[in-house]
Design a protein around this motif. Structure first.
Motif, short mmCIF file in Angstrom:
data_model
loop_
_atom_site.label_atom_id
_atom_site.label_comp_id
_atom_site.label_asym_id
_atom_site.label_seq_id
_atom_site.Cartn_x
_atom_site.Cartn_y
_atom_site.Cartn_z
N LYS A 83 0.83 -1.22 0.00
CA LYS A 83 0.00 0.00 0.00
C LYS A 83 0.86 1.27 0.00
CE LYS A 83 -3.99 -2.16 0.36
NZ LYS A 83 -5.02 -2.09 -0.70
N ILE A 84 2.20 1.09 0.00
CA ILE A 84 3.09 2.25 0.11
C ILE A 84 2.86 3.24 -1.02
CG2 ILE A 84 5.49 3.00 -0.08
CD1 ILE A 84 6.32 0.64 1.50
N ILE A 85 2.87 2.75 -2.26
CA ILE A 85 2.76 3.65 -3.41
C ILE A 85 1.46 4.44 -3.35
CG2 ILE A 85 2.53 3.74 -5.92
CD1 ILE A 85 4.43 1.40 -6.09
N GLU A 86 0.36 3.75 -2.99
CA GLU A 86 -0.94 4.42 -2.91
C GLU A 86 -0.92 5.53 -1.86
OE1 GLU A 86 -5.51 3.24 -1.68
OE2 GLU A 86 -4.14 1.67 -2.38
N GLU A 87 -0.30 5.23 -0.69
CA GLU A 87 -0.26 6.23 0.39
C GLU A 87 0.66 7.40 0.04
OE1 GLU A 87 -2.09 6.37 3.14
OE2 GLU A 87 -3.15 4.64 2.35
N VAL A 88 1.79 7.08 -0.60
CA VAL A 88 2.72 8.15 -0.99
C VAL A 88 2.08 9.07 -2.03
CG1 VAL A 88 4.91 8.64 -2.16
CG2 VAL A 88 4.81 6.87 -0.41
N LYS A 89 1.29 8.48 -2.93
CA LYS A 89 0.57 9.30 -3.91
C LYS A 89 -0.39 10.26 -3.23
CE LYS A 89 0.72 6.27 -7.97
NZ LYS A 89 -0.08 5.41 -8.88
N LYS A 90 -1.06 9.75 -2.17
CA LYS A 90 -2.00 10.61 -1.43
C LYS A 90 -1.25 11.76 -0.76
CE LYS A 90 -5.39 6.97 -0.39
NZ LYS A 90 -6.00 6.16 0.69
N LEU A 91 -0.08 11.44 -0.18
CA LEU A 91 0.72 12.48 0.46
C LEU A 91 1.19 13.51 -0.55
CD1 LEU A 91 2.92 10.35 2.91
CD2 LEU A 91 1.05 11.90 3.53
N LYS A 92 1.60 13.02 -1.71
CA LYS A 92 2.05 13.93 -2.77
C LYS A 92 0.92 14.84 -3.22
CE LYS A 92 4.89 15.23 -6.18
NZ LYS A 92 4.03 16.01 -7.02
N GLU A 93 -0.26 14.29 -3.39
CA GLU A 93 -1.42 15.08 -3.81
C GLU A 93 -1.77 16.13 -2.75
OE1 GLU A 93 -6.11 14.38 -5.10
OE2 GLU A 93 -4.79 12.67 -4.73
N ALA A 94 -1.72 15.73 -1.47
CA ALA A 94 -2.01 16.68 -0.40
C ALA A 94 -0.97 17.80 -0.36
CB ALA A 94 -2.04 15.95 0.95
N ALA A 95 0.30 17.43 -0.55
CA ALA A 95 1.36 18.43 -0.55
C ALA A 95 1.20 19.41 -1.71
CB ALA A 95 2.72 17.74 -0.62
N ASP A 96 0.84 18.87 -2.88
CA ASP A 96 0.62 19.74 -4.05
C ASP A 96 -0.53 20.71 -3.80
OD1 ASP A 96 2.68 18.53 -5.35
OD2 ASP A 96 1.42 17.19 -6.56
N ASN A 97 -1.62 20.20 -3.22
CA ASN A 97 -2.79 21.06 -2.95
C ASN A 97 -2.44 22.15 -1.94
OD1 ASN A 97 -4.41 19.62 -4.69
ND2 ASN A 97 -5.19 18.25 -3.11
N TYR A 98 -1.64 21.78 -0.93
CA TYR A 98 -1.24 22.77 0.08
C TYR A 98 -0.36 23.84 -0.55
CZ TYR A 98 0.81 24.85 4.25
OH TYR A 98 1.22 25.73 5.20
N ALA A 99 0.56 23.41 -1.42
CA ALA A 99 1.44 24.36 -2.09
C ALA A 99 0.65 25.34 -2.96
CB ALA A 99 2.47 23.61 -2.94
N LYS A 100 -0.38 24.82 -3.64
CA LYS A 100 -1.22 25.69 -4.48
C LYS A 100 -1.99 26.70 -3.63
CE LYS A 100 -1.87 22.26 -8.15
NZ LYS A 100 -2.83 21.34 -8.80
N LEU A 101 -2.53 26.23 -2.47
CA LEU A 101 -3.28 27.11 -1.58
C LEU A 101 -2.37 28.21 -1.02
CD1 LEU A 101 -5.86 27.80 -0.01
CD2 LEU A 101 -5.13 26.16 1.74
N GLU A 102 -1.19 27.81 -0.59
CA GLU A 102 -0.22 28.77 -0.05
C GLU A 102 0.17 29.79 -1.12
OE1 GLU A 102 3.76 27.37 0.85
OE2 GLU A 102 3.58 28.24 2.85
N HIS A 103 0.36 29.31 -2.34
CA HIS A 103 0.71 30.19 -3.46
C HIS A 103 -0.42 31.20 -3.72
CE1 HIS A 103 2.23 31.44 -7.38
NE2 HIS A 103 1.04 31.17 -7.89
N GLU A 104 -1.64 30.72 -3.70
CA GLU A 104 -2.81 31.59 -3.93
C GLU A 104 -2.86 32.70 -2.88
OE1 GLU A 104 -6.51 32.24 -6.12
OE2 GLU A 104 -4.81 30.93 -6.48
N GLN A 105 -2.62 32.33 -1.62
CA GLN A 105 -2.65 33.32 -0.55
C GLN A 105 -1.54 34.36 -0.72
OE1 GLN A 105 -2.38 30.71 2.84
NE2 GLN A 105 -4.61 30.40 2.97
N ARG A 106 -0.36 33.90 -1.15
CA ARG A 106 0.76 34.82 -1.33
C ARG A 106 0.48 35.81 -2.45
NH1 ARG A 106 4.49 31.36 -2.05
NH2 ARG A 106 5.14 31.22 0.10
N VAL A 107 -0.10 35.32 -3.55
CA VAL A 107 -0.44 36.20 -4.69
C VAL A 107 -1.46 37.24 -4.25
CG1 VAL A 107 -1.56 36.29 -6.95
CG2 VAL A 107 0.12 34.50 -6.46
#
Length: 492
Positions: A386-410
């Motif tokens: 299940k590692i790959i599936e969980e790592v993908k979820k973490l990557k997706e969450a990290a990407d979403n957080y980065a986009k949200l943080e970017h939006e706030q900075r702009v």
């Protein structure tokens, strides 16, 4: 014990180069060097097209480039397909990037020598690297047509008008071939131009062409249709040569045997040429092909070579069911997806050591990799599969957080630079969309905003409409940065 080198003309291996175990050969040669066996140094120099270091017990496999022999017993034997593979690698981008010009020239000379020993002419690119003079313009070398490993049939595309699988249906031993037709003079003295060959290749890609044993009589073309023994299904131009791919018809069992045994080696293109007289030469400037036919050696026509023969690998399952390798792999893949089969079981059944598999995919430090994976599974509290599936979820969450943080900075930077007017801020943000990469710094965002309002005429016009006159002024500080926008508010 001593290593011997077989004379090329008396002994040549026709074994598929992919089936030759190069690692085992290197281990045998290294052992011979370390034990100071007679003929060891000579064997290493002959085995490889070039050795980049002194040949002694300290030489490594990385120092040796371009293997093209096998070791049978204690005898070094030239492998025909290994020779072609080394020549192709040297002439292409696959050649070692750290080979010096002198080493490339030495390797080319080594390979050209073997071509001559086989009564073949080395490719032009290899002859050029070896420093040999080019052939006279317009002259085509008469090459013995041999089945070689210079390319695979899959390298030649198939016409979309042809169902190649349907052609092979019911054939227990399907056979494909690729023939090479170079621009140049035919035996009757006609000069076939590259554009004429391209016309032939284009026709094959548009509709395909039949292939017969010998040509039809001209008077029979309009009403006769003999049974094809080959279906030419794809073509490709590479430089001034046409490569035509064909499928031998299931009914042509004799032809298959003749091709495999190299008893039949040439084809002749049958059709209607367009001729022009240029400087006393008869040039074929266009060609309407009717068929590409197998002919006995020595007949008039273009020089041709069979450069690839592809036999379908098969797996005989229990009960005698025959299955192509690709089909078998697809069944295995689906079984893994369905949970009916594990990769561990596959490896166990095949009997392959796990380190071999890991090395094949570029993982050499297995223990460290295993430790890292174990730590990840403990941290995430999941099973290994299940590692790959969980790592993908973490990557997706990290990407979403980065986009949200970017939006706030702009939003923050635009709010600081455009002091008044919510509509103006919305316009600036809308036109900035997609122009600032996620993760940009405040300074990068400020610069982008400044460039937008200074250079984009559409933005200027929209914002000017809000205030009925130029609405903002930009300025750069002494370091070239945009510190902010001064908004001038005007009553309407």
């Amino acid at each position: 014990m001593a290593l011997k080198i077989a004379a090329t003309k008396s002994r040549v291996s026709e074994k598929a180069w992919g089936d030759v175990d190069k690692s085992t050969i290197w281990k045998r040669l290294k052992e011979a060097l370390q034990n100071n066996e007679a003929g060891a140094k000579e064997a290493v120099k002959e085995m490889y097209a070039v050795v980049k270091a002194a040949v002694n017990a300290e030489v490594t496999q990385a120092d040796c480039w371009g293997p093209h022999h096998e070791i049978v017993g204690d005898t070094l034997v030239l492998n025909r397909q290994g020779l072609f593979a080394a020549a192709q690698a040297l002439a292409s981008a696959r050649a070692e990037p750290d080979l010096t010009p002198e080493q490339k020239k030495s390797a080319a000379k080594h390979l050209v020598r073997h071509y001559r020993e086989l009564d073949l002419v080395a490719p032009e690119s290899i002859r050029a690297l070896a420093g040999e003079k080019p052939l006279p313009k317009g002259e085509t070398v008469r090459l013995e047509v041999t089945v070689t490993g210079e390319m695979s049939v899959e390298e030649i595309p198939v016409s979309t008008a042809i169902d190649i699988q349907a052609l092979k249906e019911g054939d227990n031993e399907p056979l494909e071939v690729v023939v090479e037709i170079p621009a140049g003079k035919s035996k009757r003295g006609w000069l076939y131009t590259p554009q004429a060959l391209k016309r032939i290749a284009d026709v094959v890609m548009e509709q395909g062409l039949p292939g017969f044993l010998g040509h039809q009589k001209p008077e029979d073309i309009d009403h006769e249709f003999p049974q094809p023994v080959t279906h030419w299904v794809g073509a490709k131009m590479i430089g001034e040569k046409a490569y035509i791919r064909g499928v031998v018809d299931p009914s042509a069992k004799d032809l298959k045997r003749w091709i495999k045994s190299k008893a039949v080696k040439t084809v002749s293109i049958y059709g209607i040429p367009t001729l022009e007289q240029v400087g006393g030469e008869t040039e074929v400037v266009d060609f309407q092909p009717l068929s590409i036919d197998w002919t006995p050696l020595g007949r008039a026509g273009m020089d041709t070579r069979v450069v690839a023969v592809g036999e379908m690998d098969t797996i005989i399952a229990k009960g005698g069911t025959e299955m192509r390798v690709k089909e078998a792999l697809e069944v295995i893949r689906q079984a893994i997806i369905d949970g009916n089969l594990s990769t561990k079981k596959i490896v166990g059944e095949i009997g392959v050591d796990r380190t071999e598999i890991l090395e094949a995919v570029g993982i050499t430090d297995y223990d460290s990799t295993k430790k890292i994976v174990g730590e990840i599974t403990q941290l995430l509290n999941v099973e290994n599969d299940k590692i790959i599936e969980e790592v993908k979820k973490l990557k997706e969450a990290a990407d979403n957080y980065a986009k949200l943080e970017h939006e706030q900075r702009v939003n923050k930077v635009i709010g600081e630079m455009v002091k008044e007017g919510e509509e103006a801020k919305k316009v600036v943000k809308r036109f900035l969309d997609g122009k600032i990469k996620v993760g940009a710094t405040d300074e990068e965002i400020k610069k982008a905003v400044g460039e937008l309002v200074e250079q984009d005429e559409v933005v200027k016009q929209i914002l000017n409409a809000f205030y009925n006159q130029p609405y903002l002024q930009t300025k750069l500080d002494d370091k070239g940065r945009v510190p902010g926008l001064v908004v001038k508010r005007v009553k309407i």
